[in-house]
Motif scaffolding. Structure first.
Motif, PDB file in Angstrom:
ATOM      1  N   THR A 178       0.783  -1.093  -0.234  1.00 19.46           N
ATOM      2  CA  THR A 178      -0.619   0.186   0.376  1.00 19.46           C
ATOM      3  C   THR A 178       1.206   1.133  -0.121  1.00 19.46           C
ATOM      4  O   THR A 178       0.726   1.870  -0.122  1.00 19.46           O
ATOM      5  N   ARG A 179       2.046   0.714   0.179  1.00 18.31           N
ATOM      6  CA  ARG A 179       3.568   2.737  -0.124  1.00 18.31           C
ATOM      7  C   ARG A 179       3.272   2.639  -1.078  1.00 18.31           C
ATOM      8  O   ARG A 179       3.618   1.811  -1.389  1.00 18.31           O
ATOM      9  N   ARG A 180       4.178   3.795  -1.295  1.00 19.01           N
ATOM     10  CA  ARG A 180       4.428   4.233  -2.108  1.00 19.01           C
ATOM     11  C   ARG A 180       5.836   4.529  -2.346  1.00 19.01           C
ATOM     12  O   ARG A 180       7.145   4.817  -3.619  1.00 19.01           O
ATOM     13  N   LYS A 181       6.500   5.503  -0.989  1.00 18.77           N
ATOM     14  CA  LYS A 181       7.775   5.868  -0.820  1.00 18.77           C
ATOM     15  C   LYS A 181       8.369   4.794  -0.664  1.00 18.77           C
ATOM     16  O   LYS A 181       8.310   3.924  -0.093  1.00 18.77           O
ATOM     17  N   ALA A 182      10.023   4.172  -0.962  1.00 18.27           N
ATOM     18  CA  ALA A 182      10.676   3.227  -0.764  1.00 18.27           C
ATOM     19  C   ALA A 182      11.553   3.010   0.454  1.00 18.27           C
ATOM     20  O   ALA A 182      11.454   2.030   0.838  1.00 18.27           O
ATOM     21  N   MET A 183      11.068   4.733   1.971  1.00 20.76           N
ATOM     22  CA  MET A 183      11.804   4.287   2.694  1.00 20.76           C
ATOM     23  C   MET A 183      10.777   3.093   3.394  1.00 20.76           C
ATOM     24  O   MET A 183      11.279   2.185   4.086  1.00 20.76           O
ATOM     25  N   SER A 184       9.141   3.422   3.385  1.00 22.68           N
ATOM     26  CA  SER A 184       8.041   2.420   4.062  1.00 22.68           C
ATOM     27  C   SER A 184       8.227   0.736   2.984  1.00 22.68           C
ATOM     28  O   SER A 184       7.858  -0.314   4.368  1.00 22.68           O
ATOM     29  N   GLN A 185       8.056   1.178   2.305  1.00 20.77           N
ATOM     30  CA  GLN A 185       8.819  -0.144   2.191  1.00 20.77           C
ATOM     31  C   GLN A 185       9.468  -0.872   2.742  1.00 20.77           C
ATOM     32  O   GLN A 185      10.084  -2.046   2.785  1.00 20.77           O
TER      33      GLN A 185
END
Lengths: 316, 222
Positions: free
Chosen positions: B148-155
């Motif tokens: 559900t996340r877009r940002k690489a960091m949260s992935q």
């Protein structure tokens, strides 16, 4: 033994009726202390109710009979609920009349009548408050039912007195499912009783009101009954919480007057602590926008269902 | 209902806490808090490992607890915080689903995971076998976080949380993996983290943001 049970029943209802405004006053006082204000007297809620009973009621012209009857119906349902909830003793003659699920229905009845009466007059604020109240109610009810299901699953019954007895007598265990549902129940309590994250009970700003908006057209004895009913509702929810999560101290089974006296003392102690906790939560949190209420209550539902799932998986 | 031994009760409570933290990570939009939650999840995992080691007397579990503490509670969160500061990514608000929707999907995922783990825990002979379901749920919830996340960091945080879940699953099903496997996995995670750190800077240089949407289109299309 029958007379003792009926005496207990009478005592429980009388205690609830007398303690409800006191509990509300105590919460208000704690809140004032925590917010560095000079606290109003604990008895202020009583005085307000007495003052209102002595006034002449003004009823709006287009009001139908529903509008007049609603305060009595709402007050009546809250008194019946107070008779069912095992706050002082688990052996109540009324306790067998309705189980926990019927109790949720009883609260829903009061809510429906409140909303209908608020819309009856046809003022904008009344209908707005009624619509918001129904939205909060329909989101809070599933969470409350889920909480009751977890307690019922643990004790294998939906009768509130029996749940309370079994939870109090079982071996003391660390129960993550009860902890989760406890959090969920607290959130539902805040939402259902128009407390701070959802609604501000002390607000005078009509646009943000939920509960207060529905009372705007009421006056004198009708208003007094509705305010007393609101205080009773808060006390009832607190007592459901005690029955489910802190059942110790209430008189179990056949109990004579000495046991009842200690039970009343324990209830007073629990209410004292709960009042401080409630005031603390309300002081530490900010009121949410109305459109954030679904998220708040979805979180409550999530906690309750997590409790259910964890109970099913771990058996704890 | 017979009462379980107290140590097992604490272990169950820690497992439930792990699940709750997974949900908190699913809902959290601030990347800094997300990393803190990851560190907290690592700490709970470390506590559970220590408790299990004390109960079973398996020496290698102490070792893996120490590994968890160093790597997942201290080093990786520190590294992530440093990356966040240098890249200036503090929020990940633009998600595929809104918070409430994600949570409800997460609940379904948990139901699915518990069903999935039923045969596995029936096969296992450990005292903690009922917690396998929670481990599978943590893995799938971390997966949901990544989806559900877009940002690489949260992935990346989701990826690390998934590793936590795997570790917990191995612990509760078989009292932990062999030491050499554990060391290998720890090294893999460490190297992956370091490589991804370099990667973040490359992505940002190419696209001026860490939004992974940009990676979906071919270069000619832009």
């Amino acid at each position: 033994m029958m007379t003792i049970e009926w005496f207990t029943q009478f005592l429980a209802v009388a205690a609830a009726l007398a303690a409800a405004p006191l509990f509300l006053g105590w919460v208000n006082q704690c809140r004032a202390w925590l917010q560095n204000r000079r606290a109003p007297s604990v008895l202020l809620v009583y005085r307000g109710i007495r003052k209102l009973f002595h006034k002449d009621a003004a009823v709006a012209e287009p009001a139908s009979r529903l509008f007049i009857f609603t305060p009595y119906i709402v007050f009546g349902t809250m008194v019946v609920a107070a008779a069912i909830i095992p706050s002082v003793s688990t052996r109540l003659p009324f306790g067998t009349a309705a189980d926990a699920i019927a109790l949720v229905g009883l609260f829903a009845t009061a809510r429906v009548f409140m909303s209908l009466a608020a819309m009856d007059i046809g003022t904008a604020f009344g209908s707005m408050g009624a619509r918001r109240e129904m939205m909060v109610g329909f989101l809070a009810e599933p969470a409350l039912l889920m909480v009751i299901f977890v307690a019922s699953l643990i004790s294998m019954t939906t009768a509130l007195p029996v749940i309370s007895e079994r939870l109090a007598t079982q071996a003391l265990t660390l129960s993550p499912s009860l902890a989760f549902t406890g959090v969920a129940f607290t959130m539902v309590l805040l939402a259902e009783n128009a407390r701070i994250p959802i609604d501000n009970p002390a607000t005078h700003l009509e646009l943000t009101m939920i509960h207060e908006a529905m009372l705007l057209e009421y006056s004198a004895r009708h208003l007094a009954l509705l305010e007393w009913a609101a205080a009773l509702k808060l006390l009832n929810y607190a007592c459901i919480g005690f029955a489910l999560f802190l059942p110790w101290g209430a008189a179990m089974g056949e109990a004579g007057p000495p046991a009842l006296l200690t039970a009343v003392a324990f209830l007073a102690l629990k209410l004292l602590v709960a009042g401080v906790a409630l005031a603390l939560i309300e002081t530490l949190s900010a009121k949410l926008r109305v459109f954030r209420a679904p998220q708040f209550l979805a979180t409550a539902y999530l906690f309750a269902s997590l409790g259910l799932l964890v109970h099913l998986l771990l058996g704890a | 209902m017979t009462a379980q031994p107290f140590v097992l009760q604490i272990l169950n409570a820690l497992a439930a806490l792990l699940l709750l933290l997974s949900f908190a990570m699913l809902a959290q939009r601030r990347v800094v808090t997300l990393v803190n939650l990851l560190a907290l999840q690592g700490a709970v995992l470390c506590a559970a490992t220590l408790l299990l080691a004390w109960r079973t007397g398996e020496a290698h579990l102490y070792f893996s607890a120490a590994l968890t503490l160093c790597l997942k509670v201290a080093f990786l969160p520190w590294l992530l915080h440093r990356l966040i500061r240098r890249l200036g990514v503090y929020w990940d608000t633009d998600t595929l689903l809104d918070t409430t929707g994600t949570m409800l999907v997460g609940l379904l995922v948990v139901v699915f995971a518990f069903g999935l783990a039923q045969p596995i825990s029936a096969l296992a002979s450990t005292a903690t076998r009922s917690a396998v379901g929670i481990a599978v749920a943590v893995i799938l919830l971390a997966f949901l976080t990544m989806i559900t996340r877009r940002k690489a960091m949260s992935q990346v945080v989701g990826f690390l949380s998934m590793e936590n879940g795997l570790f917990f699953g191995a612990m509760s099903a078989t009292y932990g993996m062999p030491m050499i496997v554990e060391l290998g996995v720890a090294l893999d995670v460490l190297v992956a983290m370091l490589v991804l750190g370099v990667f973040f800077f490359q992505i940002r240089e190419q696209f001026d943001s860490l939004d992974l949407e940009h990676l979906q289109s071919l270069k000619e299309d832009r």
